[in-house]
Design a protein around this motif. Structure first.
Motif, PDB file in Angstrom:
ATOM      1  N   MET A   1       0.852  -1.178   0.000  1.00  0.00           N
ATOM      2  CA  MET A   1       0.000   0.000   0.000  1.00  0.00           C
ATOM      3  C   MET A   1       0.895   1.236   0.000  1.00  0.00           C
ATOM      4  SD  MET A   1      -3.128  -1.115   2.547  1.00  0.00           S
ATOM      5  CE  MET A   1      -3.229   0.490   3.173  1.00  0.00           C
ATOM      6  N   MET A   2       0.713   2.046  -0.944  1.00  0.00           N
ATOM      7  CA  MET A   2       1.494   3.269  -1.052  1.00  0.00           C
ATOM      8  C   MET A   2       0.757   4.393  -0.325  1.00  0.00           C
ATOM      9  SD  MET A   2       4.126   2.492  -2.886  1.00  0.00           S
ATOM     10  CE  MET A   2       4.747   3.966  -3.592  1.00  0.00           C
ATOM     11  N   GLY A   3       1.476   5.131   0.517  1.00  0.00           N
ATOM     12  CA  GLY A   3       0.901   6.302   1.179  1.00  0.00           C
ATOM     13  C   GLY A   3       0.033   5.994   2.385  1.00  0.00           C
ATOM     14  N   GLY A   4      -0.197   4.754   2.720  1.00  0.00           N
ATOM     15  CA  GLY A   4      -1.023   4.410   3.868  1.00  0.00           C
ATOM     16  C   GLY A   4      -0.189   4.258   5.132  1.00  0.00           C
ATOM     17  N   LEU A   5      -0.855   4.273   6.268  1.00  0.00           N
ATOM     18  CA  LEU A   5      -0.170   4.081   7.543  1.00  0.00           C
ATOM     19  C   LEU A   5      -0.101   2.594   7.857  1.00  0.00           C
ATOM     20  CD1 LEU A   5      -1.903   6.847   9.691  1.00  0.00           C
ATOM     21  CD2 LEU A   5       0.331   6.966   8.613  1.00  0.00           C
ATOM     22  N   ASP A   6       1.039   2.157   8.327  1.00  0.00           N
ATOM     23  CA  ASP A   6       1.115   0.757   8.719  1.00  0.00           C
ATOM     24  C   ASP A   6       0.586   0.587  10.148  1.00  0.00           C
ATOM     25  OD1 ASP A   6       3.163   1.710  10.277  1.00  0.00           O
ATOM     26  OD2 ASP A   6       4.688   0.352   9.521  1.00  0.00           O
ATOM     27  N   LYS A   7       0.502  -0.635  10.607  1.00  0.00           N
ATOM     28  CA  LYS A   7      -0.112  -0.959  11.902  1.00  0.00           C
ATOM     29  C   LYS A   7       0.613  -0.283  13.067  1.00  0.00           C
ATOM     30  CE  LYS A   7      -1.799  -4.935  14.444  1.00  0.00           C
ATOM     31  NZ  LYS A   7      -1.948  -6.390  14.477  1.00  0.00           N
ATOM     32  N   VAL A   8       1.951  -0.247  13.055  1.00  0.00           N
ATOM     33  CA  VAL A   8       2.727   0.351  14.140  1.00  0.00           C
ATOM     34  C   VAL A   8       2.461   1.850  14.223  1.00  0.00           C
ATOM     35  CG1 VAL A   8       5.067   0.823  14.961  1.00  0.00           C
ATOM     36  CG2 VAL A   8       4.511  -1.423  14.011  1.00  0.00           C
ATOM     37  N   GLU A   9       2.403   2.528  13.089  1.00  0.00           N
ATOM     38  CA  GLU A   9       2.133   3.970  13.073  1.00  0.00           C
ATOM     39  C   GLU A   9       0.744   4.258  13.633  1.00  0.00           C
ATOM     40  OE1 GLU A   9       2.882   4.676   8.947  1.00  0.00           O
ATOM     41  OE2 GLU A   9       4.859   5.527   9.346  1.00  0.00           O
ATOM     42  N   LYS A  10      -0.240   3.446  13.286  1.00  0.00           N
ATOM     43  CA  LYS A  10      -1.605   3.633  13.798  1.00  0.00           C
ATOM     44  C   LYS A  10      -1.636   3.463  15.323  1.00  0.00           C
ATOM     45  CE  LYS A  10      -4.021   2.253   9.615  1.00  0.00           C
ATOM     46  NZ  LYS A  10      -4.890   1.257   8.987  1.00  0.00           N
ATOM     47  N   ILE A  11      -0.917   2.448  15.830  1.00  0.00           N
ATOM     48  CA  ILE A  11      -0.875   2.210  17.276  1.00  0.00           C
ATOM     49  C   ILE A  11      -0.212   3.391  17.981  1.00  0.00           C
ATOM     50  CG2 ILE A  11       0.184   0.763  19.063  1.00  0.00           C
ATOM     51  CD1 ILE A  11      -0.307  -1.636  17.185  1.00  0.00           C
ATOM     52  N   ILE A  13      -0.084   6.522  16.981  1.00  0.00           N
ATOM     53  CA  ILE A  13      -0.991   7.681  16.931  1.00  0.00           C
ATOM     54  C   ILE A  13      -2.079   7.544  17.987  1.00  0.00           C
ATOM     55  CG2 ILE A  13      -2.738   8.819  15.512  1.00  0.00           C
ATOM     56  CD1 ILE A  13      -0.885   8.254  13.089  1.00  0.00           C
ATOM     57  N   VAL A  14      -2.665   6.356  18.112  1.00  0.00           N
ATOM     58  CA  VAL A  14      -3.710   6.133  19.123  1.00  0.00           C
ATOM     59  C   VAL A  14      -3.138   6.326  20.520  1.00  0.00           C
ATOM     60  CG1 VAL A  14      -5.221   4.388  20.139  1.00  0.00           C
ATOM     61  CG2 VAL A  14      -5.132   4.665  17.660  1.00  0.00           C
ATOM     62  N   ALA A  15      -1.934   5.809  20.774  1.00  0.00           N
ATOM     63  CA  ALA A  15      -1.308   5.967  22.090  1.00  0.00           C
ATOM     64  C   ALA A  15      -1.061   7.440  22.402  1.00  0.00           C
ATOM     65  CB  ALA A  15      -0.003   5.185  22.150  1.00  0.00           C
ATOM     66  N   LEU A  16      -0.630   8.205  21.407  1.00  0.00           N
ATOM     67  CA  LEU A  16      -0.394   9.634  21.601  1.00  0.00           C
ATOM     68  C   LEU A  16      -1.694  10.370  21.916  1.00  0.00           C
ATOM     69  CD1 LEU A  16       1.597  11.996  21.529  1.00  0.00           C
ATOM     70  CD2 LEU A  16       1.128  12.197  19.083  1.00  0.00           C
ATOM     71  N   VAL A  17      -2.756  10.046  21.218  1.00  0.00           N
ATOM     72  CA  VAL A  17      -4.057  10.684  21.471  1.00  0.00           C
ATOM     73  C   VAL A  17      -4.554  10.355  22.874  1.00  0.00           C
ATOM     74  CG1 VAL A  17      -6.495  10.665  20.774  1.00  0.00           C
ATOM     75  CG2 VAL A  17      -4.700  10.842  19.042  1.00  0.00           C
TER      76      VAL A  17
END
Length: 74
Positions: A1-11, A13-17
């Motif tokens: 997937m080009m330009g999408g967030l991978d699973k680690v990046e999503k985790i 971001i959620v942790a930061l929020v």
């Protein structure tokens, strides 16, 4: 997937929020406690010494809520 967030990046971001939300919540409680203490000056504690025992009593607008003994540190 080009330009999408991978699973680690999503985790991350959620942790930061979640972390930012928790910090804002704690800051809100701190602001509330400062406001309450500033606007309700009759809320406090008094100490009473009877013989060898020192008591600390919690008061609210001049009414004693409760008392407990305290140890004095020397």
């Amino acid at each position: 997937m080009m330009g999408g967030l991978d699973k680690v990046e999503k985790i991350l971001i959620v942790a930061l929020v979640v972390f930012i939300s928790a910090m804002l919540s704690l800051a809100g409680l701190s602001i509330y406690s400062c406001w309450y203490a500033g606007t309700h000056p009759d809320y406090g504690m008094t100490t009473v010494k009877t013989g060898d025992v020192t008591w600390v009593c919690l008061t609210d607008h001049g009414t004693t809520i409760g008392c407990d003994t305290v140890e004095e540190y020397k």
